[in-house]
Structure formats: C-alpha cells, structure tokens
Motif scaffolding. Structure first.
Motif, PDB file in Angstrom:
ATOM      1  N   ASP A  53      29.724  16.240  -0.341  1.00  0.00           N
ATOM      2  CA  ASP A  53      29.224  15.917   0.999  1.00  0.00           C
ATOM      3  C   ASP A  53      30.380  15.693   1.961  1.00  0.00           C
ATOM      4  O   ASP A  53      30.372  16.188   3.090  1.00  0.00           O
ATOM      5  CB  ASP A  53      28.332  14.676   0.964  1.00  0.00           C
ATOM      6  N   ALA A  54      31.378  14.942   1.521  1.00  0.00           N
ATOM      7  CA  ALA A  54      32.533  14.647   2.388  1.00  0.00           C
ATOM      8  C   ALA A  54      33.330  15.919   2.693  1.00  0.00           C
ATOM      9  O   ALA A  54      33.692  16.167   3.856  1.00  0.00           O
ATOM     10  CB  ALA A  54      33.429  13.603   1.737  1.00  0.00           C
ATOM     11  N   GLY A  60      32.793  21.454   8.105  1.00  0.00           N
ATOM     12  CA  GLY A  60      31.964  21.625   9.289  1.00  0.00           C
ATOM     13  C   GLY A  60      32.721  21.261  10.552  1.00  0.00           C
ATOM     14  O   GLY A  60      32.535  21.877  11.606  1.00  0.00           O
ATOM     15  N   LYS A  61      33.590  20.258  10.459  1.00  0.00           N
ATOM     16  CA  LYS A  61      34.421  19.885  11.606  1.00  0.00           C
ATOM     17  C   LYS A  61      35.395  21.013  11.944  1.00  0.00           C
ATOM     18  O   LYS A  61      35.683  21.266  13.114  1.00  0.00           O
ATOM     19  CB  LYS A  61      35.182  18.584  11.335  1.00  0.00           C
ATOM     20  N   PHE A  62      35.900  21.713  10.934  1.00  0.00           N
ATOM     21  CA  PHE A  62      36.757  22.875  11.195  1.00  0.00           C
ATOM     22  C   PHE A  62      35.959  23.958  11.918  1.00  0.00           C
ATOM     23  O   PHE A  62      36.476  24.594  12.841  1.00  0.00           O
ATOM     24  CB  PHE A  62      37.337  23.437   9.892  1.00  0.00           C
ATOM     25  N   ASP A  63      34.718  24.162  11.514  1.00  0.00           N
ATOM     26  CA  ASP A  63      33.872  25.147  12.195  1.00  0.00           C
ATOM     27  C   ASP A  63      33.674  24.754  13.654  1.00  0.00           C
ATOM     28  O   ASP A  63      33.741  25.603  14.544  1.00  0.00           O
ATOM     29  CB  ASP A  63      32.519  25.280  11.493  1.00  0.00           C
ATOM     30  N   ASN A  64      33.432  23.466  13.896  1.00  0.00           N
ATOM     31  CA  ASN A  64      33.283  22.994  15.278  1.00  0.00           C
ATOM     32  C   ASN A  64      34.566  23.218  16.068  1.00  0.00           C
ATOM     33  O   ASN A  64      34.529  23.618  17.230  1.00  0.00           O
ATOM     34  CB  ASN A  64      32.915  21.504  15.317  1.00  0.00           C
ATOM     35  N   ASP A  73      30.558  16.186  17.718  1.00  0.00           N
ATOM     36  CA  ASP A  73      29.375  17.011  17.532  1.00  0.00           C
ATOM     37  C   ASP A  73      29.144  17.177  16.041  1.00  0.00           C
ATOM     38  O   ASP A  73      30.090  17.376  15.266  1.00  0.00           O
ATOM     39  CB  ASP A  73      29.556  18.404  18.145  1.00  0.00           C
ATOM     40  N   LEU A  74      27.907  17.104  15.639  1.00  0.00           N
ATOM     41  CA  LEU A  74      27.612  17.322  14.229  1.00  0.00           C
ATOM     42  C   LEU A  74      27.855  18.788  13.907  1.00  0.00           C
ATOM     43  O   LEU A  74      27.491  19.672  14.681  1.00  0.00           O
ATOM     44  CB  LEU A  74      26.169  16.963  13.908  1.00  0.00           C
ATOM     45  N   PRO A  75      28.476  19.059  12.751  1.00  0.00           N
ATOM     46  CA  PRO A  75      28.698  20.454  12.369  1.00  0.00           C
ATOM     47  C   PRO A  75      27.364  21.173  12.207  1.00  0.00           C
ATOM     48  O   PRO A  75      26.418  20.626  11.654  1.00  0.00           O
ATOM     49  CB  PRO A  75      29.424  20.343  11.026  1.00  0.00           C
ATOM     50  N   GLY A  80      25.319  23.809   3.364  1.00  0.00           N
ATOM     51  CA  GLY A  80      24.769  25.021   2.827  1.00  0.00           C
ATOM     52  C   GLY A  80      24.880  26.273   3.676  1.00  0.00           C
ATOM     53  O   GLY A  80      24.506  27.332   3.218  1.00  0.00           O
ATOM     54  N   GLN A  81      25.389  26.213   4.886  1.00  0.00           N
ATOM     55  CA  GLN A  81      25.459  27.392   5.728  1.00  0.00           C
ATOM     56  C   GLN A  81      26.786  28.124   5.633  1.00  0.00           C
ATOM     57  O   GLN A  81      26.864  29.296   5.912  1.00  0.00           O
ATOM     58  CB  GLN A  81      25.211  27.019   7.192  1.00  0.00           C
ATOM     59  N   ARG A  82      27.814  27.458   5.249  1.00  0.00           N
ATOM     60  CA  ARG A  82      29.168  28.028   5.251  1.00  0.00           C
ATOM     61  C   ARG A  82      29.461  28.681   3.901  1.00  0.00           C
ATOM     62  O   ARG A  82      29.046  28.203   2.870  1.00  0.00           O
ATOM     63  CB  ARG A  82      30.156  26.887   5.504  1.00  0.00           C
TER      64      ARG A  82
END
Length: 84
Positions: A53-54, A60-64, A73-75, A80-82
């Motif tokens: 999870d971490a 997700g922060k890298f994606d943002n 902003d929440l990723p 499960g999307q990446r």
C-alpha cells in the motif's frame, strides 16, 4: 540529467522493484498461511500488504508529479491501475 532527476528516476525504479518483490513474497506467505494455518505467515501477509500500500501510494505520487498535479492530490487509480 540533473542529480534530482537521476534521484527521482532511481527512486521510482526502486519502488517498482519493491512492489514486485513484496507481491511475490505476499503470495508465498499467503500459500503458507492457507496450507499450514501458520499464524506467522498470516502476520507476514499483513506486513507485505501494508508495505505494498505504501509503495503504491508513493508510485501514485510519481504519476501525479509527471502529470503536473499537486502533491496533495490523491493519485489516480492508486491501487491497481499502474503497471509495475
């Protein structure tokens, strides 16, 4: 490539590797927990899941960051999307 860019690239690669390793380890721990009803294996599954999870949150922060979204902003598609 600047030092900061190199660091971010290396860190993102390390996170992706950690996701793969922890997913495999969690799967193996789950097998042991299911087959042997081992309490230690159940605890290991929980720990691996928490780490995943971490790590996925950070990825997700890298994606943002790449999408030029704010840090708070929440990723999108956090879990499960990446592709890892």
């Amino acid at each position: 490539m600047t030092y900061e860019q190199e660091f971010l690239k290396d860190f993102e690669e390390w996170l992706s590797t950690q996701v793969m390793v922890n997913e495999m380890a969690m799967g193996e721990a789950q097998k042991v927990a299911d087959e042997d009803d081992d309490a230690r294996a159940v605890d290991a599954v929980i720990r691996y899941e928490s780490r995943l999870d971490a790590y996925k949150y950070l990825l997700g922060k890298f994606d943002n960051y790449k999408a030029q979204k704010g840090f708070h902003d929440l990723p999108e598609g956090l879990f499960g999307q990446r592709e890892y």
